[in-house]
Scaffold this active site. Structure first.
Site, PDB file in Angstrom:
ATOM      1  N   GLY A  56       0.837  -1.421  -0.006  1.00  0.00           N
ATOM      2  CA  GLY A  56       0.099   0.038  -0.107  1.00  0.00           C
ATOM      3  C   GLY A  56       0.674   1.281  -0.159  1.00  0.00           C
TER       4      GLY A  56
ATOM      5  N   THR B 231      -0.401   4.018  -2.791  1.00  0.00           N
ATOM      6  CA  THR B 231      -1.180   4.863  -3.271  1.00  0.00           C
ATOM      7  C   THR B 231      -2.584   5.196  -2.168  1.00  0.00           C
ATOM      8  OG1 THR B 231      -1.019   3.868  -5.313  1.00  0.00           O
ATOM      9  CG2 THR B 231      -2.936   5.487  -4.998  1.00  0.00           C
TER      10      THR B 231
ATOM     11  N   ALA C 299      -2.736  10.824  -2.842  1.00  0.00           N
ATOM     12  CA  ALA C 299      -1.351  10.876  -3.232  1.00  0.00           C
ATOM     13  C   ALA C 299      -1.178   9.574  -4.093  1.00  0.00           C
ATOM     14  CB  ALA C 299      -0.761  10.419  -1.893  1.00  0.00           C
TER      15      ALA C 299
ATOM     16  N   SER D 289       0.265   9.572  -8.121  1.00  0.00           N
ATOM     17  CA  SER D 289       1.743   9.833  -8.872  1.00  0.00           C
ATOM     18  C   SER D 289       2.453  10.500  -7.951  1.00  0.00           C
ATOM     19  CB  SER D 289       1.666  10.639  -9.972  1.00  0.00           C
ATOM     20  OG  SER D 289       0.746  10.010 -10.899  1.00  0.00           O
TER      21      SER D 289
ATOM     22  N   GLU E  87       1.716   1.131 -11.189  1.00  0.00           N
ATOM     23  CA  GLU E  87       3.132   1.199 -10.752  1.00  0.00           C
ATOM     24  C   GLU E  87       3.702   2.354 -11.501  1.00  0.00           C
ATOM     25  OE1 GLU E  87       5.391  -2.286 -10.081  1.00  0.00           O
ATOM     26  OE2 GLU E  87       3.454  -3.601  -9.644  1.00  0.00           O
TER      27      GLU E  87
ATOM     28  N   THR F 272       2.190   5.726 -13.738  1.00  0.00           N
ATOM     29  CA  THR F 272       1.614   5.998 -15.106  1.00  0.00           C
ATOM     30  C   THR F 272       2.876   6.347 -16.247  1.00  0.00           C
ATOM     31  OG1 THR F 272       1.569   8.519 -14.943  1.00  0.00           O
ATOM     32  CG2 THR F 272      -0.369   7.245 -13.889  1.00  0.00           C
TER      33      THR F 272
ATOM     34  N   GLU G 257       3.204   8.664 -17.834  1.00  0.00           N
ATOM     35  CA  GLU G 257       3.753  10.212 -17.738  1.00  0.00           C
ATOM     36  C   GLU G 257       4.996  10.110 -16.739  1.00  0.00           C
ATOM     37  OE1 GLU G 257       0.454   9.353 -17.854  1.00  0.00           O
ATOM     38  OE2 GLU G 257       0.079  10.253 -19.650  1.00  0.00           O
TER      39      GLU G 257
END
Ligand SMILES: Cc1cc2nc3c(=O)[nH]c(=O)nc-3n(C[C@H](O)[C@H](O)[C@H](O)COP(=O)(O)OP(=O)(O)OC[C@H]3O[C@@H](n4cnc5c(N)ncnc54)[C@H](O)[C@@H]3O)c2cc1C
Length: 386
Positions: free
Chosen positions: A130, A132, A136, A138, A369, A371, A373
């Site tokens: 855990g 994400t 919070a 990216s 895991e 993106t 970007e």
């Protein structure tokens, strides 16, 4: 020719044996039920129990902790082969092995490893990881879950969302803020389990794809965590997580290669069977060009992925190559699955053909895991030494 060859693109006998074992299991036990689990959205416990028996839930863990003692090259091939049969099950294998189990094993004390690793490595329970949170994603440095030291316990409060195995996993590795004044360097990692009061999974997500994978929120409501469950030192959690994600990206790249390969396999089969204008579809150059592009992209993605795994096994820094492999492989996989649906025409849009599910499953791979970007940010940061 010199005996000290520096390049070798041949799989060793051992790697071939592992590939064959996984492929047989995936063909016989996973592919036939993949759509059924997709529709019911149930977690396939029996399949994971068998994966545990085969040693595929403790891939990176040494045998003294009941693992299989393998490396990232084997790991990549295993995830790729499972993804060819069902990307959602491959996602579970990746999250369990590469994130939760691996994080506790790499950074945990002997005591914590003895407590949790053998259970995880044999698949007696699934593991969750855990990072994400609702605010919070990216920007994981914006973690809000807190862990406050009171005597011999840290008191955890907060929540995580989108956590793979949030409900079905009994053990979790989570990141929480122990010192807000230090920003990212005030985030710490904890190994916790659901025997601890106030820690529970909730809100199973109803997703576009990867539907039999259990994605849920985690809640921490005054959870009393013994202070020896801190992983490493206080404040090291964020940097540990970045290292774990480097390795995790190899498995998402492998998952992408397997998913794209499944799309190509299905397209080759279908274009050999389907007749239009008195010809098989694969006789049309327009279709051949699509197949050729898919095959070329997959091969390039596989080479990047295997290179990243090879470098990881050699102990080299893989931050750049893992981000490149994850970005490239996931993007080509999305394109390959879209082309596969196009090649199948209307039949690609219905559930009787495997490409409909692949098209839905694949999109997660450019998001989870990190993106696409974020991968570009990691790559640019490495190029610019920032
Ligand atoms: C099925 C599933 C399973 C998951 N499993 C786990 C898990 O096991 N454990 C876990 O911790 N997390 C997990 N996640 C969470 C996943 O890692 C995050 O969804 C992902 O990191 C993106 O975060 P976000 O969803 O908050 O999007 P956001 O960070 O809000 O991003 C939204 C969009 O903005 C873009 N963006 C954000 N910042 C920038 C920037 N600086 N420059 C340019 N673009 C930017 C992003 O690329 C994206 O396109 C899972 C997610 C899903 C859907």
């Amino acid at each position: 020719m010199s005996n000290t060859t520096t390049l070798n693109f041949t799989l060793s006998e051992e790697l071939n044996a592992i590939k064959e074992l996984t492929q047989n299991f995936a063909d016989n036990e996973i592919r036939p039920v993949a759509l059924q689990f997709d529709e019911s959205q149930e977690f396939p416990y029996e399949i994971f129990a068998k994966l545990g028996e085969l040693g595929l839930l403790g891939i990176l863990i040494p045998t003294e902790y009941d693992g299989s003692g393998l490396g990232y090259q084997e790991y990549a091939i295993i995830v790729e082969e499972i993804a060819r049969a069902c990307p959602a099950i491959a996602l579970g294998v990746a999250a369990h092995n590469g994130l939760c189990t691996n994080h506790i094993f790499r950074f945990g004390s002997d005591e914590i490893k003895q407590k949790y690793i053998p259970i995880l490595a044999t698949g007696k329970t699934m593991g969750a990881w855990g990072l994400t949170e609702p605010s919070a994603g990216s920007d994981a440095g914006g973690t809000r879950t807190t862990a406050v030291l009171e005597g011999d316990y840290y008191i955890l409060n907060g929540s995580k969302n989108f956590i793979t195995h949030g409900n079905v996993g009994n053990i979790a590795l989570i990141m929480a803020v122990t010192d807000k004044s230090k920003g990212k360097h005030g985030i710490s990692a904890f190994a916790i389990d659901k025997s601890m009061n106030g820690f529970y999974g909730s809100k199973k997500e109803n997703k576009l794809g990867m539907r039999c994978s259990d994605t849920a929120s985690l809640t921490f409501d005054n959870v009393r965590v013994p202070k020896n469950h801190l992983i490493g030192n206080a404040g090291e959690g964020f940097l540990q997580a970045l290292q774990i994600l480097d390795g995790g990206r190899i498995s998402i790249a492998a998952l992408s290669v397997g998913t794209a390969q499944a799309a190509l396999d299905a397209s080759l089969k279908y274009t050999n069977e389907r007749m239009q204008f008195g010809k098989r579809l694969h006789e049309f150059q327009g279709i051949q060009f699509k197949l050729a592009k898919m095959a070329m992209d997959i091969e390039a993605a596989r080479l990047l992925t295997y290179k990243a795994a090879w470098m990881k096994d050699r102990g080299e820094n893989i931050t750049l190559i893992a981000a490149q492999a994850k970005l490239f492989a996931s993007e080509i996989a999305v394109r390959a699955c879209e082309e596969a649906v196009q090649i199948h025409g209307g039949y690609g849009y219905i559930k009787e053909y495997p490409v409909e599910k692949l098209y839905r499953d694949v999109k997660l791979l450019t998001i989870g895991e990190g993106t696409s970007e974020v991968q570009k940010m990691v790559i640019a940061r490495n190029l610019l030494n920032k």
